[in-house]
Scaffold this active site. Structure first.
Site, PDB file in Angstrom:
ATOM      1  N   LYS A  53      -1.651  10.849  -8.736  1.00  0.00           N
ATOM      2  CA  LYS A  53      -1.427  10.974  -7.548  1.00  0.00           C
ATOM      3  C   LYS A  53      -0.535  12.023  -7.062  1.00  0.00           C
ATOM      4  CE  LYS A  53      -2.243   5.865  -6.878  1.00  0.00           C
ATOM      5  NZ  LYS A  53      -1.886   4.725  -6.849  1.00  0.00           N
ATOM      6  N   GLN A  97       3.935   1.477  -6.487  1.00  0.00           N
ATOM      7  CA  GLN A  97       2.582   1.190  -7.368  1.00  0.00           C
ATOM      8  C   GLN A  97       2.709  -0.239  -7.899  1.00  0.00           C
ATOM      9  OE1 GLN A  97       0.160   3.782  -8.500  1.00  0.00           O
ATOM     10  NE2 GLN A  97      -0.605   2.092  -9.430  1.00  0.00           N
ATOM     11  N   ASP A 120      -0.909   3.162   1.785  1.00  0.00           N
ATOM     12  CA  ASP A 120      -1.919   2.571   1.010  1.00  0.00           C
ATOM     13  C   ASP A 120      -2.676   1.362   1.909  1.00  0.00           C
ATOM     14  OD1 ASP A 120      -2.147   2.681  -1.931  1.00  0.00           O
ATOM     15  OD2 ASP A 120      -0.313   1.619  -2.231  1.00  0.00           O
TER      16      ASP A 120
END
Ligand code: NAP
Length: 280
Positions: A53, A97, A120
């Site tokens: 990422k 995460q 997200d």
């Protein structure tokens, strides 16, 4: 007949090129898009994901910050970190995460992220926006899968789409996105009794289970579109999806590979969401 491959790497490269141009345009207006990725602990798979990422962000010109925290970090300390990032004007997107260590309540952490920075798309505000058709951030994996279906020019109106899996991050938002395109959607899960019969009626199958060979050749109608979200390791330790790729390819019309399918698209859509969070 052998199904046509939907190449996630090629599509993702195309999206990344578009994002690169848009980031450059934003910078001329004095906006430097910023993404913060928070990693708690040292789970090997998570470490690989966050490094991808960060690398992807750098490639397209997005400023990225990797916040590493010890596995023993308290929930309070993580919530304080999220709050600091919420208040940091150089950060437009925040990604924590998952999975988090067991002593931390993931839902509490997701709820603490400013929905306007929730790239997200896991916050209940963004999940609700998707459900009622309002603008918001869509989860990257199902959004990437939708882009793959879009890339083959398929009109989903009236088509029967079967989603296998009902997680908040893949299955449910995927079903919602398909429904928003007027597909007739069936959601299957571990208590579904007649998975094979349901799949045999499908024009589109999206497998998001996390088990090898959940979708076999005898479950797929000729010409169906098969999207494989699963990421598993086979007995030789090789990455594979939920679909018995070699055999299903003989009957499907289109199929996504693993690796090189939904994975790279997920990464590309995170960049799209970060750009959007920065005001593009
Ligand atoms: P998850 O939270 O574990 O959900 C799995 C779903 O599959 C659950 O809804 C479960 O049903 C259902 N299921 C389990 N066994 C089944 C069976 N035999 N038949 C039908 N349904 C069954 O997983 P997830 O987070 O959604 O992820 C799914 C897969 O996608 C994993 O392999 C994950 O690694 C992968 N993934 C890939 C990406 C990517 O970028 N490519 C991103 C995210 C996830 P119940 O709800 O009844 O338990």
């Amino acid at each position: 007949m052998s199904a046509q491959l939907i190449d996630g790497n090629a599509l993702a490269a195309q999206i990344k090129a578009e994002v690169t141009a848009e980031v450059a345009a934003l910078k001329t207006r004095g906006i430097h898009p910023g993404l913060a990725v928070v990693l708690v602990g040292d789970d090997p798979a998570s470490q690989v994901y966050v490094s991808h990422k960060v690398k992807d962000s750098e490639q397209v010109g997005i400023h990225s910050v990797l916040e590493r925290m010890e596995a023993t970090t308290s929930e309070v300390a993580l919530l304080a970190k999220v709050e600091a990032l919420n208040n940091d004007p150089s950060i437009h997107g925040i990604l924590v995460q998952m999975p988090l260590p067991k002593h931390i309540d993931s839902q509490k952490v997701i709820a603490a992220i400013n929905p306007a920075k929730d790239v997200d798309g896991f916050h209940v505000v963004n999940a609700g926006a998707l459900a009622v058709g309002l603008p918001g951030f869509w989860p990257c994996t199902p959004h990437g899968a939708m882009k793959m279906i879009e890339s083959i020019g398929m009109n989903l109106r009236g088509k029967h789409a079967v989603v296998i899996g009902r997680s908040n991050i893949v299955g449910k938002p995927m079903a919602q996105m398909l429904l928003n395109q007027s597909a007739t959607v069936t959601i299957c899960h571990s208590a579904t009794l007649n998975l094979k019969e349901i799949c045999l009626c499908a024009d589109v199958i999206v497998a998001a289970v996390g088990k090898q060979n959940v979708v076999t050749k005898d479950m797929v109608k000729a010409g169906a579109v098969v999207i494989d979200v699963g990421m598993n390791r086979n007995s030789q330790g090789k990455l594979c999806g939920d679909v018995d790729f070699g055999a299903v390819r003989e009957v499907a019309g289109f199929i996504t590979p693993v690796p090189g399918g939904v994975g790279p698209m997920t990464r590309a859509l995170l960049l799209v969401n970060t750009l959007k969070a920065a005001g593009a």
